[in-house]
Write a protein that holds these residues in place. Structure first.
Motif, PDB file in Angstrom:
ATOM      1  N   GLU A  28      54.566  53.368  93.785  1.00 50.76           N
ATOM      2  CA  GLU A  28      54.135  52.163  92.944  1.00 50.76           C
ATOM      3  C   GLU A  28      54.955  51.058  93.544  1.00 50.76           C
ATOM      4  O   GLU A  28      56.194  51.104  93.850  1.00 50.76           O
ATOM      5  CB  GLU A  28      54.018  52.149  91.482  1.00 50.76           C
ATOM      6  CG  GLU A  28      53.437  53.309  90.911  1.00 50.76           C
ATOM      7  CD  GLU A  28      53.750  53.419  89.577  1.00 50.76           C
ATOM      8  OE1 GLU A  28      53.036  53.020  88.632  1.00 50.76           O
ATOM      9  OE2 GLU A  28      54.628  54.059  89.106  1.00 50.76           O
ATOM     10  N   PRO A  29      54.073  49.767  93.584  1.00 45.95           N
ATOM     11  CA  PRO A  29      55.019  48.274  93.733  1.00 45.95           C
ATOM     12  C   PRO A  29      56.125  48.418  92.581  1.00 45.95           C
ATOM     13  O   PRO A  29      55.911  48.579  91.582  1.00 45.95           O
ATOM     14  CB  PRO A  29      53.816  47.439  93.413  1.00 45.95           C
ATOM     15  CG  PRO A  29      52.630  47.797  93.688  1.00 45.95           C
ATOM     16  CD  PRO A  29      52.796  49.531  93.142  1.00 45.95           C
ATOM     17  N   SER A  68      57.813  55.152  83.523  1.00 44.45           N
ATOM     18  CA  SER A  68      56.464  54.534  83.325  1.00 44.45           C
ATOM     19  C   SER A  68      56.659  52.875  83.696  1.00 44.45           C
ATOM     20  O   SER A  68      57.606  52.326  83.228  1.00 44.45           O
ATOM     21  CB  SER A  68      55.650  54.671  82.184  1.00 44.45           C
ATOM     22  OG  SER A  68      55.387  56.032  81.984  1.00 44.45           O
ATOM     23  N   ILE A  78      48.767  46.092  84.197  1.00 44.88           N
ATOM     24  CA  ILE A  78      49.676  46.685  85.398  1.00 44.88           C
ATOM     25  C   ILE A  78      48.549  46.764  86.664  1.00 44.88           C
ATOM     26  O   ILE A  78      48.966  46.408  87.671  1.00 44.88           O
ATOM     27  CB  ILE A  78      50.192  48.183  85.081  1.00 44.88           C
ATOM     28  CG1 ILE A  78      51.366  47.910  84.150  1.00 44.88           C
ATOM     29  CG2 ILE A  78      50.700  48.735  86.327  1.00 44.88           C
ATOM     30  CD1 ILE A  78      51.934  49.337  83.512  1.00 44.88           C
ATOM     31  N   GLU A  79      47.388  47.514  86.380  1.00 42.37           N
ATOM     32  CA  GLU A  79      46.436  47.565  87.637  1.00 42.37           C
ATOM     33  C   GLU A  79      46.056  46.227  88.179  1.00 42.37           C
ATOM     34  O   GLU A  79      45.934  46.214  89.173  1.00 42.37           O
ATOM     35  CB  GLU A  79      45.258  48.378  87.100  1.00 42.37           C
ATOM     36  CG  GLU A  79      45.629  49.947  86.620  1.00 42.37           C
ATOM     37  CD  GLU A  79      44.581  50.767  86.137  1.00 42.37           C
ATOM     38  OE1 GLU A  79      43.706  50.321  85.755  1.00 42.37           O
ATOM     39  OE2 GLU A  79      44.523  51.799  86.150  1.00 42.37           O
ATOM     40  N   ALA A 101      57.984  49.762  97.730  1.00 39.96           N
ATOM     41  CA  ALA A 101      57.476  50.704  96.970  1.00 39.96           C
ATOM     42  C   ALA A 101      58.457  51.664  96.174  1.00 39.96           C
ATOM     43  O   ALA A 101      59.614  51.734  96.707  1.00 39.96           O
ATOM     44  CB  ALA A 101      56.590  51.849  97.734  1.00 39.96           C
ATOM     45  N   GLN A 133      48.328  49.254  80.830  1.00 43.11           N
ATOM     46  CA  GLN A 133      47.894  49.909  82.169  1.00 43.11           C
ATOM     47  C   GLN A 133      46.989  48.941  82.787  1.00 43.11           C
ATOM     48  O   GLN A 133      47.120  48.886  83.925  1.00 43.11           O
ATOM     49  CB  GLN A 133      47.125  51.403  81.815  1.00 43.11           C
ATOM     50  CG  GLN A 133      46.827  52.013  82.973  1.00 43.11           C
ATOM     51  CD  GLN A 133      48.061  52.293  83.924  1.00 43.11           C
ATOM     52  OE1 GLN A 133      48.967  52.615  83.414  1.00 43.11           O
ATOM     53  NE2 GLN A 133      47.527  52.700  85.163  1.00 43.11           N
ATOM     54  N   TYR A 155      59.165  55.197  94.273  1.00 44.90           N
ATOM     55  CA  TYR A 155      58.634  56.435  94.105  1.00 44.90           C
ATOM     56  C   TYR A 155      58.751  57.078  92.704  1.00 44.90           C
ATOM     57  O   TYR A 155      59.943  57.627  92.351  1.00 44.90           O
ATOM     58  CB  TYR A 155      58.989  57.316  95.260  1.00 44.90           C
ATOM     59  CG  TYR A 155      58.530  56.952  96.453  1.00 44.90           C
ATOM     60  CD1 TYR A 155      57.345  57.560  97.048  1.00 44.90           C
ATOM     61  CD2 TYR A 155      59.190  55.946  97.431  1.00 44.90           C
ATOM     62  CE1 TYR A 155      56.741  57.052  98.421  1.00 44.90           C
ATOM     63  CE2 TYR A 155      58.751  55.415  98.475  1.00 44.90           C
ATOM     64  CZ  TYR A 155      57.387  55.926  98.993  1.00 44.90           C
ATOM     65  OH  TYR A 155      57.075  55.484 100.193  1.00 44.90           O
ATOM     66  N   ARG A 156      57.904  57.089  91.869  1.00 43.72           N
ATOM     67  CA  ARG A 156      57.851  57.908  90.576  1.00 43.72           C
ATOM     68  C   ARG A 156      57.085  59.018  90.509  1.00 43.72           C
ATOM     69  O   ARG A 156      56.968  59.946  91.458  1.00 43.72           O
ATOM     70  CB  ARG A 156      57.739  56.780  89.513  1.00 43.72           C
ATOM     71  CG  ARG A 156      58.547  55.698  89.644  1.00 43.72           C
ATOM     72  CD  ARG A 156      60.056  56.311  89.042  1.00 43.72           C
ATOM     73  NE  ARG A 156      61.144  54.973  89.145  1.00 43.72           N
ATOM     74  CZ  ARG A 156      61.209  53.921  88.234  1.00 43.72           C
ATOM     75  NH1 ARG A 156      60.433  53.906  87.259  1.00 43.72           N
ATOM     76  NH2 ARG A 156      62.213  53.127  88.393  1.00 43.72           N
ATOM     77  N   LYS A 198      54.094  58.747  91.259  1.00 44.27           N
ATOM     78  CA  LYS A 198      53.341  58.169  92.537  1.00 44.27           C
ATOM     79  C   LYS A 198      53.918  57.073  93.059  1.00 44.27           C
ATOM     80  O   LYS A 198      54.614  56.113  92.490  1.00 44.27           O
ATOM     81  CB  LYS A 198      51.853  58.240  92.462  1.00 44.27           C
ATOM     82  CG  LYS A 198      51.654  56.974  91.415  1.00 44.27           C
ATOM     83  CD  LYS A 198      50.097  56.787  91.037  1.00 44.27           C
ATOM     84  CE  LYS A 198      49.781  55.413  90.378  1.00 44.27           C
ATOM     85  NZ  LYS A 198      48.644  55.295  90.093  1.00 44.27           N
ATOM     86  N   ASP A 249      58.499  40.887  90.464  1.00 44.24           N
ATOM     87  CA  ASP A 249      57.967  42.114  91.242  1.00 44.24           C
ATOM     88  C   ASP A 249      58.210  42.299  92.878  1.00 44.24           C
ATOM     89  O   ASP A 249      59.087  41.268  93.085  1.00 44.24           O
ATOM     90  CB  ASP A 249      56.302  42.138  91.119  1.00 44.24           C
ATOM     91  CG  ASP A 249      55.878  40.976  92.119  1.00 44.24           C
ATOM     92  OD1 ASP A 249      56.482  40.178  92.534  1.00 44.24           O
ATOM     93  OD2 ASP A 249      54.492  40.644  91.750  1.00 44.24           O
ATOM     94  N   GLU A 290      49.020  44.553  90.155  1.00 39.61           N
ATOM     95  CA  GLU A 290      48.975  45.421  91.388  1.00 39.61           C
ATOM     96  C   GLU A 290      48.146  44.897  92.386  1.00 39.61           C
ATOM     97  O   GLU A 290      48.294  45.011  93.565  1.00 39.61           O
ATOM     98  CB  GLU A 290      48.789  46.996  91.213  1.00 39.61           C
ATOM     99  CG  GLU A 290      49.981  47.651  90.575  1.00 39.61           C
ATOM    100  CD  GLU A 290      49.552  49.264  90.435  1.00 39.61           C
ATOM    101  OE1 GLU A 290      50.729  49.847  90.291  1.00 39.61           O
ATOM    102  OE2 GLU A 290      48.301  49.679  90.263  1.00 39.61           O
TER     103      GLU A 290
END
Length: 348
Positions: A27-28, A348, A300-301, A20, A297, A22-23, A25, A16, A304
């Motif tokens: 995201e890392p 994604s 992922i959250e 950031a 998901q 940019y997709r 929104k 990781d 993060e």
């Protein structure tokens, strides 16, 4: 996918970044390093063909045969033999996708490996409630890449590949090559489907396949919105034909399922296979765990926030998806209402 027995590229490492990306929104960022037997795709041949670069195309063809299909050199027509093997490998791969309920989501020709390995994972997903028209890719507005369309799209892509070889093989040869696709895919899919049901089928007795029997089951699964993976797992756990309550409890309209189960029991009895031993084999065929989008998901959250435990737990069960893993039982559950039918994007 590899743990499910599906030919695939592999993940070598994942790391990781604090930067950031940019997709949809910010995201890392993260980077996945993939390995495969080859990254040569259908599109590489199309590239040189449509750019009218025959020398480069010939170089690519020679390289491909020498490095991945060297045994074809012994054939009187090595290019044709290579293409037959590409067609058959593609058919086997897609049959595997269909049997497990995997939707690739973006089956462009540049996403198709010449070796029949699943590559370029993007807006993919595993079907949860049985629905062959489900769309995993939120930018697939016309439903081109639905689960039920994947076999025909595979044939379309192979037609595109054949076009790139139109200067090397006669039209009749190209048609003959493509003729290997449908029977190979259908036969393998039917064999895998019967294996999921604990029934035997192979190319020598393919006439045993009961299309209407399977169609009736699929209609029930769709009407009842049953989870495709969990239904077959429940069916796999039956060790006594006199106790089918666990299956009947999954449906609202019990009569159609009861009638189908009567046919199922009859077919099992005709094969004279011990139900206990059959259950053991079915549990090796029908996974308990798949990569559900809502689980990804959650992982992922958590990541993060610097918590990699959910990711490691999920990866662990997915590496052995046929095992019970009672300590991670919740990772096999149906998705919550908010997560049903999730669609993802290429970013994604």
């Amino acid at each position: 996918m590899t743990a499910l027995g599906i030919p695939s590229s592999r993940s070598l490492c994942l790391f990781d970044s604090n930067q950031a990306v940019y997709r949809e929104k910010p995201e890392p960022g993260a980077m996945l390093l993939r390995t495969a037997k080859t990254h040569i795709r259908f599109g590489h041949f199309e590239y040189f063909f449509y750019r009218k670069q025959p020398e480069q195309l010939q170089t690519l063809i020679d390289f491909t045969i020498d490095n991945y299909f060297p045994h074809c050199r012994a054939n009187s027509n090595p290019i044709k033999q290579m293409l037959i093997e590409v067609v058959e490998a593609t058919a086997l791969m897609i049959a595997h996708w269909q049997s497990i309920g995997f939707q690739h989501g973006v089956m462009n020709t540049d996403n198709m490996s010449i070796l029949g390995e699943t590559i370029d994972y993007g807006p993919y997903g595993f079907m949860e409630n049985y629905d062959p028209t489900w769309i995993a890719n939120h930018s697939d507005y016309e439903g081109r890449y639905t689960l039920e369309n994947q076999p025909s799209v595979g044939l379309w892509n192979l037609n595109c590949l054949m076009r790139a070889f139109s200067g090397h093989l006669a039209k009749d040869d190209l048609i003959d090559v493509l003729s290997h696709y449908e029977p190979k895919l259908i036969t393998h899919y039917r064999t895998l489907t019967y294996k999921k049901l604990g029934l035997s089928l192979d190319e020598k007795n393919s006439e045993k396949y009961d299309i209407e029997f399977v169609r009736e089951l699929n209609q029930i699964l769709k009407r009842e919105s049953l989870d495709y993976t969990l239904f077959f797992r429940i069916l796999s756990n039956i060790e006594n034909p006199n106790d089918l309550s666990t299956v009947l409890d999954e449906v609202v309209d019990r009569e159609p399922m009861a009638q189908w189960l009567s046919q199922y029991i009859l077919k099992r009895e005709q094969e004279n296979v011990d139900w206990h031993n059959s259950s053991i084999e079915m549990l090796k065929t029908n996974p308990k765990f798949i990569l559900r989008n809502y689980l990804a998901q959650h992982a992922i959250e958590a990541a993060e926030q610097g918590n990699y435990l959910p990711f490691r737990r999920l990866l662990y069960v997915l590496q052995t998806p046929f095992e019970e893993h009672p300590e991670s039982e919740e990772l096999s559950f149906r998705p919550p209402e908010w997560a049903k039918g999730l669609e993802v994007s290429c970013s994604s």
